[in-house]
Design a protein around this motif. Structure first.
Motif, PDB file in Angstrom:
ATOM      1  N   GLY A 260      -4.419  -3.362 -10.239  1.00  0.00           N
ATOM      2  CA  GLY A 260      -4.255  -4.129 -11.462  1.00  0.00           C
ATOM      3  C   GLY A 260      -4.332  -3.253 -12.696  1.00  0.00           C
ATOM      4  N   TRP A 261      -5.163  -2.229 -12.649  1.00  0.00           N
ATOM      5  CA  TRP A 261      -5.244  -1.289 -13.763  1.00  0.00           C
ATOM      6  C   TRP A 261      -3.936  -0.527 -13.922  1.00  0.00           C
ATOM      7  N   LEU A 262      -3.314  -0.187 -12.806  1.00  0.00           N
ATOM      8  CA  LEU A 262      -2.070   0.581 -12.860  1.00  0.00           C
ATOM      9  C   LEU A 262      -0.915  -0.253 -13.403  1.00  0.00           C
ATOM     10  N   GLY A 263      -0.834  -1.530 -13.012  1.00  0.00           N
ATOM     11  CA  GLY A 263       0.256  -2.363 -13.519  1.00  0.00           C
ATOM     12  C   GLY A 263       0.624  -3.481 -12.565  1.00  0.00           C
ATOM     13  N   TRP A 264       1.423  -4.416 -13.074  1.00  0.00           N
ATOM     14  CA  TRP A 264       1.843  -5.560 -12.268  1.00  0.00           C
ATOM     15  C   TRP A 264       2.678  -5.134 -11.062  1.00  0.00           C
ATOM     16  N   SER A 265       3.602  -4.215 -11.274  1.00  0.00           N
ATOM     17  CA  SER A 265       4.475  -3.772 -10.176  1.00  0.00           C
ATOM     18  C   SER A 265       3.671  -3.110  -9.076  1.00  0.00           C
ATOM     19  N   GLN A 266       2.749  -2.235  -9.475  1.00  0.00           N
ATOM     20  CA  GLN A 266       1.911  -1.554  -8.492  1.00  0.00           C
ATOM     21  C   GLN A 266       1.049  -2.545  -7.724  1.00  0.00           C
ATOM     22  N   ALA A 267       0.512  -3.539  -8.433  1.00  0.00           N
ATOM     23  CA  ALA A 267      -0.359  -4.518  -7.785  1.00  0.00           C
ATOM     24  C   ALA A 267       0.406  -5.354  -6.765  1.00  0.00           C
ATOM     25  N   LEU A 268       1.587  -5.835  -7.160  1.00  0.00           N
ATOM     26  CA  LEU A 268       2.351  -6.679  -6.247  1.00  0.00           C
ATOM     27  C   LEU A 268       2.794  -5.911  -5.011  1.00  0.00           C
ATOM     28  N   LEU A 269       3.374  -4.735  -5.217  1.00  0.00           N
ATOM     29  CA  LEU A 269       3.824  -3.945  -4.066  1.00  0.00           C
ATOM     30  C   LEU A 269       2.638  -3.476  -3.233  1.00  0.00           C
ATOM     31  N   GLY A 270       1.543  -3.094  -3.897  1.00  0.00           N
ATOM     32  CA  GLY A 270       0.376  -2.596  -3.169  1.00  0.00           C
ATOM     33  C   GLY A 270      -0.262  -3.641  -2.294  1.00  0.00           C
ATOM     34  N   LEU A 271      -0.381  -4.869  -2.822  1.00  0.00           N
ATOM     35  CA  LEU A 271      -1.023  -5.929  -2.053  1.00  0.00           C
ATOM     36  C   LEU A 271      -0.099  -6.487  -0.970  1.00  0.00           C
ATOM     37  N   LEU A 272       1.184  -6.606  -1.281  1.00  0.00           N
ATOM     38  CA  LEU A 272       2.140  -7.064  -0.272  1.00  0.00           C
ATOM     39  C   LEU A 272       2.432  -5.972   0.747  1.00  0.00           C
ATOM     40  N   GLY A 273       2.320  -4.711   0.293  1.00  0.00           N
ATOM     41  CA  GLY A 273       2.632  -3.593   1.176  1.00  0.00           C
ATOM     42  C   GLY A 273       1.798  -3.577   2.436  1.00  0.00           C
ATOM     43  N   ALA A 274       0.535  -4.009   2.337  1.00  0.00           N
ATOM     44  CA  ALA A 274      -0.329  -4.042   3.525  1.00  0.00           C
ATOM     45  C   ALA A 274       0.266  -4.932   4.600  1.00  0.00           C
TER      46      ALA A 274
END
Length: 215
Positions: free
Chosen positions: A154-168
């Motif tokens: 979330g600190w990094l950004g919306w795009s990072q958060a969405l891809l990071g959480l869905l990426g798992a």
């Protein structure tokens, strides 16, 4: 950060993980192939290099690097015993909150901290819901780790958060299909979800803006 800082952070992170080897094995309370090697050292070193690449100030660098070392230990312990110890996950909350609060002060950007807190809370809540809906497939450790990774992403950004959480979940699905097709085995008997969460967060942090454009 400079190439020198990236290399030094990778080395320090790897050495820190190496020094924590005995403690990691004590927390795991088991004998395992995963614990007998030094996979956690390699993961920590890679995470350290990534931390220095992402960081724009020293508060971020310290927070990201410590998160990387912690996640490296969790990565291996979860592979070995299907468990994410509170003694590692708990302090990571304090580390990330302290580092991000300091970074927010340095950058004069309190809204970025609020976004990180909001997404961390959201990630935690989503995992709680999934754990209730699908009992046995997500553990309490996964839920707690989701909050930490949500803060970071979330600190990094919306795009990072969405891809990071869905990426798992995407990585889990890909590996699961491969294992079922090639080895005729059930993924749940082989690999816990924690390593996918860590890998997904790394994927989101590295590729988020290039894959997704949000906010």
């Amino acid at each position: 950060m400079s190439t020198t800082v990236i290399i030094c952070t990778a080395l320090i992170s790897g050495i820190a993980a190496l020094l924590l080897t005995r403690w990691m094995r004590k927390l795991a309370k088991a004998e395992s192939f995963w614990l007998s090697g030094h996979l956690h050292v390699a993961v920590a070193a890679l995470a350290g290099a990534g931390a220095a690449t992402l960081a724009s100030n020293w508060a971020e660098l310290i927070g990201y690097a410590l998160l990387g070392v912690g996640c490296a230990l969790l990565f291996v312990i979860d592979l070995a015993v299907f468990r994410l110890p509170n003694k590692i996950v708990g302090p990571l909350y304090l580390i990330m909150l302290g580092a991000l609060a300091s970074a927010a002060v340095v950058e004069h950007d309190p809204m970025r901290l609020l976004r990180a807190l909001g997404l961390g809370t959201l990630a935690f809540a989503v995992y709680v819901l999934l754990a209730v809906i699908r009992p046995g497939q997500l553990g309490r450790g996964d839920v707690k780790l989701a909050g930490v990774l949500g803060l970071f992403l979330g600190w990094l950004g919306w795009s990072q958060a969405l891809l990071g959480l869905l990426g798992a979940f995407l990585l889990s699905a890909v590996v699961g299909i491969a294992i079922v097709k090639v080895m005729r085995l059930d993924l749940r008997t082989l690999i816990p979800f924690g390593p996918f969460m860590v890998a997904g967060a790394a994927l989101g942090a590295a590729l988020g803006p290039g894959v997704l454009t949000i906010g």
